[in-house]
Scaffold this active site. Structure first.
Site, PDB file in Angstrom:
ATOM      1  N   PHE A 186       0.793  -1.121  -0.128  1.00  0.00           N
ATOM      2  CA  PHE A 186       0.046   0.142   0.056  1.00  0.00           C
ATOM      3  C   PHE A 186       0.762   1.235   0.080  1.00  0.00           C
ATOM      4  O   PHE A 186       1.445   1.530   1.042  1.00  0.00           O
ATOM      5  CB  PHE A 186      -0.855  -0.182   1.337  1.00  0.00           C
ATOM      6  N   ASP A 188       2.234   4.567   0.535  1.00  0.00           N
ATOM      7  CA  ASP A 188       2.039   5.810   1.279  1.00  0.00           C
ATOM      8  C   ASP A 188       3.066   6.370   1.370  1.00  0.00           C
ATOM      9  O   ASP A 188       4.164   6.653   0.621  1.00  0.00           O
ATOM     10  CB  ASP A 188       1.154   5.253   2.264  1.00  0.00           C
ATOM     11  N   ASP A 270       3.910  -5.368   3.900  1.00  0.00           N
ATOM     12  CA  ASP A 270       3.304  -3.833   4.460  1.00  0.00           C
ATOM     13  C   ASP A 270       3.167  -3.654   5.775  1.00  0.00           C
ATOM     14  O   ASP A 270       3.693  -2.802   6.383  1.00  0.00           O
ATOM     15  CB  ASP A 270       2.383  -3.866   3.479  1.00  0.00           C
ATOM     16  N   ASP A 275       4.207  -1.022  10.740  1.00  0.00           N
ATOM     17  CA  ASP A 275       4.377  -1.148  12.169  1.00  0.00           C
ATOM     18  C   ASP A 275       5.842  -0.532  12.479  1.00  0.00           C
ATOM     19  O   ASP A 275       6.039  -0.014  13.710  1.00  0.00           O
ATOM     20  CB  ASP A 275       3.832  -2.613  12.728  1.00  0.00           C
TER      21      ASP A 275
END
Length: 301
Positions: A186, A188, A270, A275
Site C-alpha cells: 500500500f 504511502d 507491508d 508497524d
C-alpha cells in the site's frame, strides 16, 4: 469489526499527516489533530477511528449507507461535529471527507442495495475483482496517475480495504479471497521512508533536498509516482526473496516431515514495515540513514 465498519474506516483512511507537525520527530505537536475516546488520546489514523467509535457510541448510525448518504439525516455540520478535534488543528481535508461519505452512501444505496456486502458478493471470492468493483464505482478509491504517457494504477486504499477484510475475517467469510497474493503493498508515506532506511530504495540528491525542505509533492507528479511505484516493486522483490529463502529452508530441512512455513505476501510485508516505521519514527527521521517522509496532500493515501 463488521464489514460495514471496515468499509467506512477505509473510505476515510487518507491524509493524516499534520500541517503543524512538520518536524517529523515522532512526537506529535501539541496542536495536532487529536481525538479522545475511552479515556485515551489518539492522533493520526487512530484519531479518525476514535471519532467513528465515539459517534457509534453516541448512537449515531454512521455505518449505515442510507443514513450517511442523506444531508437530511446527517447534515454537514453534524459530520464536522463527529470529527471534532481536542486541539486547534482539525482533521485534514474535512470537506473532501464529507463529499466522499455522501458519494459512497449514494452509490451503495443506488447500485448495491444499501450494503457493501453486495460488492463483496459480486467479486465472487476474487480480491482483484473486488478492487475493480471498488475503483469503478467509488471515485475516491480510483488512485491513478499518468506517468511517461501511460496510465498507472496504484489503488492504495482499495487494496487496503480488501486486505483489511482478509485480515479481520482471517480469510474466511467476507474476507475469503482465492487470489489475495495478487494484492500489492500500500504505497504511502511511511513505507518508502523505511525502504530507504534499509537501502531498498535510493533517492537522488535533488529529491533528498526537496524532502529536507519539506516541499509538497503534488499527487500525480512524476517524482511522487516514482516514489510510490518503486516502493511497490521493492516490496515485490522482498517478497520473492523471502519465498526463495523459505524454499531453501524446506529443501535443507533434515526432518522427515517438510517444514510448514506460511506463505508470505505483500500485505504481510507491508503490515510489518508500517508497524516498524511507526515504532521507529524518531530513528527514521534522525538516524544515520534517515530521510523525511514525502508530503502529498491527497484523498488517495
Amino acid at each position: 469489526m463488521t464489514q460495514a465498519r471496515i468499509f467506512l474506516v477505509d473510505l476515510l483512511n487518507f491524509s493524516f499527516w499534520s500541517d503543524v507537525d512538520i518536524a517529523d520527530t515522532g512526537d506529535p505537536h501539541p496542536d495536532r489533530y487529536r481525538v479522545t475516546f475511552g479515556g485515551a488520546s489518539y492522533t493520526g489514523y487512530w484519531s479518525m477511528v476514535a471519532a467513528i467509535n465515539r459517534a457509534l457510541e453516541e448512537g449515531i448510525p454512521l455505518t449505515t449507507p442510507e443514513f450517511f448518504a442523506s444531508e437530511t439525516s446527517l447534515p454537514d455540520e453534524e459530520i464536522k461535529r463527529i470529527f471534532r478535534s481536542d486541539t486547534i488543528e482539525q482533521i485534514p481535508l474535512l470537506n473532501d471527507r464529507i463529499r466522499i461519505i455522501r458519494e459512497a452512501g449514494k452509490v451503495l444505496v443506488e447500485k448495491f442495495g444499501g450494503s457493501f456486502i453486495n460488492c463483496i458478493a459480486q467479486a465472487q471470492g476474487s480480491s482483484l475483482a473486488l478492487v475493480n468493483i471498488i475503483t469503478s464505482n467509488f471515485s475516491s478509491f480510483r488512485d491513478e496517475a499518468a506517468f511517461c504517457g501511460r496510465k498507472v494504477q496504484i489503488n492504495k486504499r482499495a487494496q487496503i480495504l480488501v486486505a483489511d477484510l482478509w485480515a479481520c475475517f482471517q480469510n474466511q467469510g467476507y474476507g475469503e479471497f482465492h487470489d489475495i497474493d495478487e494484492i500489492t503493498m500500500f504505497a504511502d508515506y511511511r513505507v518508502p521512508q523505511t525502504l530507504y532506511h534499509f537501502q531498498c530504495l535510493q533517492y537522488s540528491q535533488e529529491l533528498l533536498d526537496i524532502l529536507d525542505r519539506g516541499e509538497l509533492l503534488p499527487n500525480g507528479s512524476p517524482v511522487e509516482v516514482e516514489i510510490r511505484g518503486n516502493s511497490i516493486w521493492a516490496v515485490e522483490l522482498i517478497r520473492k526473496r523471502i519465498q526463495e529463502l523459505i524454499r531453501k529452508e524446506q529443501e535443507l530441512s533434515s526432518s522427515e516431515e517438510p517444514l510448514k512455513m506460511q506463505a508470505v505476501n505483500a500485505i504481510l510485508i507491508d503490515f510489518f514495515i508500517w508497524d516498524f516505521a511507526k515504532a521507529a519514527q524518531q530513528d527514521l527521521a534522525r538516524g544515520q540513514r534517515s530521510v523525511k517522509v514525502h508530503r502529498t496532500r491527497s484523498v488517495f493515501y
